[in-house]
Design an enzyme around this catalytic site. Structure first.
Site, PDB file in Angstrom:
ATOM      1  N   ASP A 147       0.876  -1.174   0.000  1.00 50.42           N
ATOM      2  CA  ASP A 147       0.000   0.000   0.000  1.00 50.42           C
ATOM      3  C   ASP A 147       0.914   1.224   0.000  1.00 50.42           C
ATOM      4  OD1 ASP A 147      -2.378   1.625   0.342  1.00 50.42           O
ATOM      5  OD2 ASP A 147      -1.841   1.837   2.444  1.00 50.42           O
ATOM      6  N   SER A 148       0.315   2.389  -0.186  1.00 48.77           N
ATOM      7  CA  SER A 148       1.100   3.625  -0.103  1.00 48.77           C
ATOM      8  C   SER A 148       1.607   3.839   1.323  1.00 48.77           C
ATOM      9  CB  SER A 148       0.228   4.811  -0.504  1.00 48.77           C
ATOM     10  OG  SER A 148      -0.839   4.947   0.414  1.00 48.77           O
ATOM     11  N   CYS A 182      -4.408  -1.300  -2.009  1.00 48.86           N
ATOM     12  CA  CYS A 182      -4.578   0.141  -2.181  1.00 48.86           C
ATOM     13  C   CYS A 182      -5.508   0.355  -3.366  1.00 48.86           C
ATOM     14  CB  CYS A 182      -3.205   0.756  -2.456  1.00 48.86           C
ATOM     15  SG  CYS A 182      -3.261   2.500  -2.876  1.00 48.86           S
ATOM     16  N   ASN A 183      -6.596   1.072  -3.130  1.00 51.24           N
ATOM     17  CA  ASN A 183      -7.547   1.328  -4.219  1.00 51.24           C
ATOM     18  C   ASN A 183      -6.921   2.177  -5.324  1.00 51.24           C
ATOM     19  OD1 ASN A 183     -10.578   0.640  -3.121  1.00 51.24           O
ATOM     20  ND2 ASN A 183      -9.198   1.191  -1.472  1.00 51.24           N
ATOM     21  N   CYS A 240     -10.953   3.655   0.312  1.00 55.39           N
ATOM     22  CA  CYS A 240      -9.502   3.800   0.473  1.00 55.39           C
ATOM     23  C   CYS A 240      -9.153   2.931   1.667  1.00 55.39           C
ATOM     24  CB  CYS A 240      -9.162   5.258   0.755  1.00 55.39           C
ATOM     25  SG  CYS A 240      -7.478   5.519   1.379  1.00 55.39           S
ATOM     26  N   GLU A 257      -2.168   8.301   8.116  1.00 55.60           N
ATOM     27  CA  GLU A 257      -0.773   7.851   8.027  1.00 55.60           C
ATOM     28  C   GLU A 257       0.037   8.396   9.201  1.00 55.60           C
ATOM     29  OE1 GLU A 257      -0.069   5.846   5.428  1.00 55.60           O
ATOM     30  OE2 GLU A 257       1.997   5.657   6.067  1.00 55.60           O
ATOM     31  N   HIS A 260      -7.007   3.106   3.868  1.00 55.86           N
ATOM     32  CA  HIS A 260      -6.698   3.796   5.133  1.00 55.86           C
ATOM     33  C   HIS A 260      -7.970   4.020   5.977  1.00 55.86           C
ATOM     34  CE1 HIS A 260      -2.798   4.747   3.333  1.00 55.86           C
ATOM     35  NE2 HIS A 260      -2.415   5.290   4.480  1.00 55.86           N
TER      36      HIS A 260
HETATM   37  N1  DGL Z   1      -4.660   3.528   0.849  1.00 52.28           N
HETATM   38  C1  DGL Z   1      -4.745   4.015  -0.462  1.00 52.28           C
HETATM   39  C2  DGL Z   1      -6.046   3.644  -1.153  1.00 52.28           C
HETATM   40  O1  DGL Z   1      -6.648   2.637  -0.831  1.00 52.28           O
HETATM   41  C3  DGL Z   1      -4.354   5.419  -0.809  1.00 52.28           C
HETATM   42  C4  DGL Z   1      -3.944   6.385   0.226  1.00 52.28           C
HETATM   43  C5  DGL Z   1      -3.079   7.464  -0.375  1.00 52.28           C
HETATM   44  O2  DGL Z   1      -3.604   8.469  -0.858  1.00 52.28           O
HETATM   45  O3  DGL Z   1      -1.878   7.239  -0.387  1.00 52.28           O
HETATM   46  O4  DGL Z   1      -6.480   4.327  -2.044  1.00 52.28           O
END
Ligand code: DGL
Length: 263
Positions: A9-10, A73-74, A187, A152, A189
């Site tokens: 993931d990011s 991560c989406n 997302c 984060e 997160h």
């Molecule tokens: N967790 C990520 C997602 O599912 C993206 C979060 C980010 O913007 O880095 O989209």
């Protein structure tokens, strides 16, 4: 010993997917990479997200010989999964996408809120998903700039302020006709702050995350499913090690020895 599954993931958001993966595959070993040094993905150009996804995938294959990859991560799924599959045809690659279909089925008011990153909502992949659900429900889309970054950094004041702003922007929520009764956490997160979002949305609204369906899909595509044995969990980050360590401790109740990855 079965080969590990790679998850990236990011940042720490993919831990919400890893939680579901561990519940579904309790004997499976995983290598988790948080790309915190290059986050957030959701407000960056798709080119950046594609480049990072390719580099992390290459590393997981070369250094860990992963038997499958979960793009937890989406935003990265939307930008890069087609390319990753094309470049690594031998590797099962599972992605995450906002749960629009289950939400349309669950909603009784037929009005669904979708919280996601700007990158996800603007992607062609998401637009195609949305078009496929046309007529099933009214979808109210809300890009949540800054929210993944606040999560984060575990900045609770910023999480509360941004959460309030984006929940208000969705409009009326509840079980009455015309109100949003189901909200998609688009997302990875966001499930980490589901309690805060639920408190803002009210108890009548159902929140839908994608972790459990992704875990079931991963089980279906895994070449080898470990039925017993002690799994290993390995942790890597391109950002600060203590950030991932604290997040693993908090959300997975595990002690993590986090390695720093310089790619
Ligand atoms: N967790 C990520 C997602 O599912 C993206 C979060 C980010 O913007 O880095 O989209």
């Amino acid at each position: 010993m079965t080969r590990p599954v790679g998850v990236f993931d990011s940042g720490i958001g993919g831990l919400s997917v890893l939680q579901a993966l561990r519940a579904e595959l309790p004997h499976q070993s995983f290598v988790y990479v948080a790309d915190s040094g290059h986050a957030p993905y959701g407000e960056r150009e798709p080119g950046h997200v594609i480049e990072r996804s390719q580099a992390l995938t290459r590393h997981l294959i070369q250094a860990y010989d992963v038997q499958a990859l979960v793009v937890a991560c989406n935003t990265a799924t939307a930008a890069a999964i087609a390319l990753l599959r094309q470049q690594h045809p031998e590797l099962p690659v599972v992605g995450v996408e906002p749960a629009l279909k289950p939400a349309a089925q669950a909603s009784r008011t037929h009005r669904v809120g979708v919280l996601a990153t700007r990158g996800t909502l603007e992607s062609a992949k998401f637009q195609a998903l949305l078009a496929s659900q046309q007529g099933q429900a009214d979808f109210v889309l809300q890009a949540c700039d800054g929210l993944a970054d606040a999560i984060e950094h575990q900045d609770s004041e910023r999480i509360a302020a941004l959460g309030r702003r984006y929940v208000q922007a969705l409009g009326s929520c509840g079980q009455d006709e015309g109100k949003i009764d189901t909200v998609v956490l688009g997302c990875t997160h966001y499930p980490l702050v589901a309690d805060t979002l639920q408190a803002l949305l009210g108890p009548e609204v159902e929140l839908l995350a994608s972790g459990p369906p992704v875990a079931r899909q991963t089980r279906r595509v895994l070449p080898q499913v470990a039925g017993s044995g002690h799994p290993t969990l390995r942790w890597l980050t391109t950002g600060p090690a203590d950030q991932l360590q604290a997040a693993v401790q908090r959300w997975l109740q595990a002690q993590a020895h986090v390695g720093t990855l310089k790619i």
